[in-house]
Design an enzyme around this catalytic site. Structure first.
Site, short mmCIF file in Angstrom:
data_model
loop_
_atom_site.label_atom_id
_atom_site.label_comp_id
_atom_site.label_asym_id
_atom_site.label_seq_id
_atom_site.Cartn_x
_atom_site.Cartn_y
_atom_site.Cartn_z
N GLU A 289 -2.55 8.37 8.96
CA GLU A 289 -1.23 8.39 8.90
C GLU A 289 -0.71 9.04 10.07
O GLU A 289 0.64 8.64 10.34
CB GLU A 289 -0.58 8.76 7.30
CG GLU A 289 -0.87 7.91 6.38
CD GLU A 289 -0.31 6.85 6.13
OE1 GLU A 289 1.12 6.76 6.72
OE2 GLU A 289 -0.61 5.67 5.67
N ASN B 285 -6.85 0.67 -2.76
CA ASN B 285 -7.87 0.80 -3.62
C ASN B 285 -7.35 1.81 -4.99
O ASN B 285 -7.53 1.82 -6.22
CB ASN B 285 -9.20 1.44 -3.28
CG ASN B 285 -10.04 0.61 -2.45
OD1 ASN B 285 -10.96 0.09 -2.62
ND2 ASN B 285 -9.59 0.49 -1.22
N ASP C 13 0.90 -1.26 0.11
CA ASP C 13 -0.19 0.09 -0.11
C ASP C 13 1.13 1.17 -0.08
O ASP C 13 2.12 0.88 0.11
CB ASP C 13 -0.94 -0.03 1.46
CG ASP C 13 -1.73 1.23 1.32
OD1 ASP C 13 -2.36 1.56 0.45
OD2 ASP C 13 -1.79 1.87 2.51
N CYS D 148 -11.02 2.57 0.53
CA CYS D 148 -9.92 3.06 0.51
C CYS D 148 -9.25 2.15 1.84
O CYS D 148 -10.09 2.04 2.97
CB CYS D 148 -9.66 4.54 1.06
SG CYS D 148 -7.86 4.88 1.57
N THR D 149 -8.23 1.36 1.86
CA THR D 149 -7.63 0.62 2.93
C THR D 149 -7.43 1.16 4.13
O THR D 149 -7.10 0.42 5.19
CB THR D 149 -6.76 -0.39 2.49
OG1 THR D 149 -5.63 0.26 1.86
CG2 THR D 149 -7.07 -1.23 1.22
N HIS D 150 -7.27 2.43 4.20
CA HIS D 150 -7.24 3.19 5.20
C HIS D 150 -8.19 3.24 6.03
O HIS D 150 -8.20 3.46 7.46
CB HIS D 150 -6.46 4.65 5.35
CG HIS D 150 -4.98 4.81 4.76
ND1 HIS D 150 -4.42 4.30 3.54
CD2 HIS D 150 -3.96 5.49 5.33
CE1 HIS D 150 -3.30 4.58 3.44
NE2 HIS D 150 -2.99 5.08 4.58
N TYR E 40 -0.75 8.19 -2.07
CA TYR E 40 -0.95 8.03 -3.71
C TYR E 40 -2.42 8.65 -4.19
O TYR E 40 -2.47 9.09 -5.36
CB TYR E 40 -1.41 6.33 -3.74
CG TYR E 40 -0.19 5.63 -4.09
CD1 TYR E 40 0.98 6.04 -4.12
CD2 TYR E 40 -0.44 4.18 -3.92
CE1 TYR E 40 2.00 5.14 -3.88
CE2 TYR E 40 0.44 3.21 -3.91
CZ TYR E 40 1.82 3.83 -3.98
OH TYR E 40 2.82 2.73 -3.86
N GLY E 41 -3.41 9.09 -3.03
CA GLY E 41 -4.80 9.20 -3.55
C GLY E 41 -4.93 10.69 -4.38
O GLY E 41 -5.79 10.87 -4.67
N1 DGL Z 1 -4.72 2.89 1.35
C1 DGL Z 1 -4.85 3.55 -0.15
C2 DGL Z 1 -6.44 3.35 -0.93
O1 DGL Z 1 -6.74 2.33 -0.55
C3 DGL Z 1 -4.85 5.23 -0.27
C4 DGL Z 1 -4.09 5.86 0.57
C5 DGL Z 1 -3.44 7.06 -0.10
O2 DGL Z 1 -3.92 7.97 -0.55
O3 DGL Z 1 -2.04 7.06 -0.31
O4 DGL Z 1 -6.86 3.81 -1.82
#
Ligand code: DGL
Length: 272
Positions: A155, A74, A10, A187-189, A42-43
């Site tokens: 985070e 995701n 991730d 989103c896995t967070h 990433y998002g």
């Molecule tokens: N955990 C990520 C997801 O499932 C995104 C977190 C990020 O923005 O980096 O989309």
């Protein structure tokens, strides 16, 4: 082959919710986890940029003899799913599990009023990956909402408080107004914010964790492909955790969220 580790990654801490779910369902499996902390989040990046970053991490994991690749994010799933199938499944024979299809399927099974909400990063929402996944099912109303600041709180290890509450109120209002009965945590967070999200949405709304759904898919793929670990002494199962950037914040928080099994967190260099 079957006792090789499962490679999971991730952008940071979120994929640990997938790792947790996999460890719970498959205690004999070893995990090799990478948080791409050099590039988190990433998002809020363009999908093409995320794609480059993600392929770098996946190439590195593939070179470390993993038996399966789990895209525990995701945003990354939205960015590389088709590329990843060709590059790793077809060309290298390594099965790839992502999070969007399993979560979408679980949401379709759960909904009673055919109204589904999706909360995710901006990049996932913009990619339309969930809309596409749901498009094959007739008579569904799907409402999406980007919740960019949720990742920032997770985070930092913050899951309660006034500021987070206000942000949640604002993000979730349109989803509540749409009267969904099922909400995908896309989103896995976000499973780390389940308490907050269910408090705002109410008990009658079913929350679908993309992390739990992906772990179920991992279980099914391992069994189907006949590559589940076997004959392993549970006392010898060794998980390994890596970060691509600074580990100062990542390592203690990873231990806080996943417990002592995290142990030491090591640096991983990615050639991009
Ligand atoms: N955990 C990520 C997801 O499932 C995104 C977190 C990020 O923005 O980096 O989309």
């Amino acid at each position: 082959m079957s006792n090789q580790p499962i490679g999971i990654f991730d952008s940071g801490l979120g994929g640990l919710t997938v790792a947790r779910a996999i460890i719970d369902k498959l205690p004999q499996e070893e995990i090799l986890y990478v948080g791409d902390t050099a590039n988190t989040p990433y998002g809020n990046k363009p999908i093409a940029t995320v794609r480059e970053m993600v392929l770098g991490v996946m190439d590195e994991l593939a070179s470390r003899d993993v038996k399966m690749l789990v895209i525990a994010c995701n945003t990354a799933s939205a960015a590389v799913l088709r590329d990843a199938r060709e590059r790793y499944e077809v060309d290298a024979g390594i099965p790839v599990v992502e999070v969007i299809q399993p979560a979408s399927k679980a949401a379709v099974v759960a909904t009673r009023n055919r109204r589904i909400g999706v909360i995710a990063t901006q990049a996932t929402v913009t990619s339309g990956a969930y809309k596409d996944a749901f498009a094959v099912v007739p008579d569904l109303t799907v409402v999406q909402q980007a919740c960019p600041r949720f990742v920032e709180f997770v985070e930092k290890g913050i899951t309660t408080g006034d500021e987070l509450n206000e942000v949640a109120e604002e993000y979730l209002a349109p989803i509540k107004a749409a009267q969904v009965d099922t909400l995908v945590l896309g989103c896995t967070h976000y499973p780390l914010l389940t308490g907050l999200i269910s408090q705002h949405m109410g008990d009658e709304v079913t929350l679908i964790s993309s992390s739990e759904s992906a772990a179920n898919e991992v279980y099914q793929r391992l069994v189907r492909e006949n590559i589940a670990a076997s004959g392993v002494d549970l006392g010898n199962v060794q998980h390994r955790f890596y970060g691509t950037g600074t580990l100062d914040a990542f390592a203690p928080l990873a231990r806080r969220f996943l417990g002592p099994i995290v142990g030491d967190v090591h640096q991983m260099e990615i050639s991009r």
